[in-house]
Scaffold this active site. Structure first.
Site, mmCIF file in Angstrom:
data_model
loop_
_atom_site.group_PDB
_atom_site.id
_atom_site.type_symbol
_atom_site.label_atom_id
_atom_site.label_comp_id
_atom_site.label_asym_id
_atom_site.label_seq_id
_atom_site.Cartn_x
_atom_site.Cartn_y
_atom_site.Cartn_z
ATOM 1 N N ASP A 21 0.642 -1.244 -0.067
ATOM 2 C CA ASP A 21 -0.074 -0.108 -0.121
ATOM 3 C C ASP A 21 1.036 1.384 0.044
ATOM 4 O O ASP A 21 1.968 1.246 0.586
ATOM 5 C CB ASP A 21 -1.056 -0.301 1.247
ATOM 6 C CG ASP A 21 -2.136 0.959 1.025
ATOM 7 O OD1 ASP A 21 -2.355 1.511 -0.140
ATOM 8 O OD2 ASP A 21 -2.527 1.372 2.112
ATOM 9 N N HIS A 38 2.431 3.687 -8.992
ATOM 10 C CA HIS A 38 2.540 2.042 -9.340
ATOM 11 C C HIS A 38 3.845 1.781 -9.822
ATOM 12 O O HIS A 38 4.426 0.360 -9.767
ATOM 13 C CB HIS A 38 1.142 1.942 -10.039
ATOM 14 C CG HIS A 38 0.015 2.139 -9.280
ATOM 15 N ND1 HIS A 38 -0.308 1.874 -8.058
ATOM 16 C CD2 HIS A 38 -1.245 2.773 -9.640
ATOM 17 C CE1 HIS A 38 -1.329 2.179 -7.495
ATOM 18 N NE2 HIS A 38 -1.904 2.778 -8.563
ATOM 19 N N LEU A 132 11.527 -20.571 -4.882
ATOM 20 C CA LEU A 132 10.918 -19.673 -4.431
ATOM 21 C C LEU A 132 9.244 -19.645 -5.224
ATOM 22 O O LEU A 132 9.428 -19.551 -6.386
ATOM 23 C CB LEU A 132 11.056 -18.270 -4.448
ATOM 24 C CG LEU A 132 10.287 -17.039 -4.113
ATOM 25 C CD1 LEU A 132 9.826 -16.904 -2.537
ATOM 26 C CD2 LEU A 132 10.902 -15.841 -4.771
#
Ligand code: FPP
Length: 248
Positions: A21, A38, A132
């Protein structure tokens, strides 16, 4: 990049989930449009994925787009979809080189077809990787996920393939998007708010939650290490007493 000395390599969280956020506010503080934030957020994604692999984290879940995010202005939604598509295309070779497997959770049928095609291709191309797991939450909402799972369980009970007496925590786990991955050990939210915002509502029951004021575009290696140091300093008791834990 080795595991930093400030971290205990024996107590690295298996699964870290992040609510990324603060992109919009970070952009505003730089007098830039939201999409600029962004874009900088994508740079943080690249950095944190790299760190997660180096630190030995098994699963990294990133809340990239929520069910509620569809209500944002059309331009912003389009911009985010474009960034996601570019990211997946640009990172495929790195995922293959670094043994990263991409998976996703959420209602991806709602994504634009071109984004979905790239996403499904990345999932397929990286399916054999096992260092991962990078799990992107896309068009994801915890409540919608639970409704979907409960409906599927109800259908099975109605058709007789499942008895209602067999519904337990394991059964619910198996009917969620996250059926094949462990619950998060550490849940991080950047950007100064202290809410779960419909993220992994069932799965985060015992997660350590770490809130930081750092905006996502500024959340890089040092901030990530600080979050894991905090995780390592907390005692996790799962509702038991300290004495019970010592006894094992
Ligand atoms: C929250 O910031 C962030 C989002 C809604 C999207 C997160 C997306 C990215 C980091 C980029 C694309 C992702 C990937 C995986 C390539 P906000 O806009 O709510 O910030 P604000 O609260 O300051 O307005």
């Amino acid at each position: 990049m080795p595991v930093p000395q400030s971290l205990d390599p024996a107590y690295i969280p298996r699964h870290v989930a992040i609510i990324m956020d603060g992109n919009g506010r970070w952009a505003k503080s730089h007098n830039k449009p939201r999409l600029f934030g962004h874009k900088a957020g994508v740079d943080s994604v690249q950095k944190i994925v790299e760190c997660a692999g180096e630190f030995g984290i098994e699963v990294l879940t990133l809340y990239a787009f929520s069910t509620e995010n569809w209500k944002r202005p059309v331009d912003e939604v389009g911009g985010l979809m474009g960034l996601l598509k570019n990211y997946l295309q640009a990172e495929l070779s790195k995922m293959l080189n670094n043994n990263i497997r991409l998976i996703c959770i959420g209602n991806i049928k709602k994504l634009p077809q071109d984004v979905r095609d790239v996403l499904e291709n990345t999932i397929k191309e990286t399916a054999a990787n096992d260092k991962l797991i990078l799990n992107l939450a896309l068009s994801y909402g915890g409540r919608a996920e639970l409704i979907r799972g409960i409906k599927s369980i109800a259908d099975k009970v109605r058709s007789g393939t499942l008895k209602s007496s067999e519904i337990d925590e394991g059964c619910i786990d198996r009917h969620l998007y996250t059926a094949d991955i462990p619950d998060p050990d550490l849940l991080i939210r950047t950007g100064g708010e202290a809410r779960l915002s419909n993220f992994l509502l069932w799965q985060a029951s015992y997660a350590e939650i770490y809130f930081t004021d750092t905006m996502w575009p500024e959340f890089r290696e040092k901030a990530f290490v600080d979050a894991i140091i905090e995780y390592q300093s907390r005692e996790r008791r799962f509702g038991q007493t300290s004495a019970q834990l010592i006894k094992g």
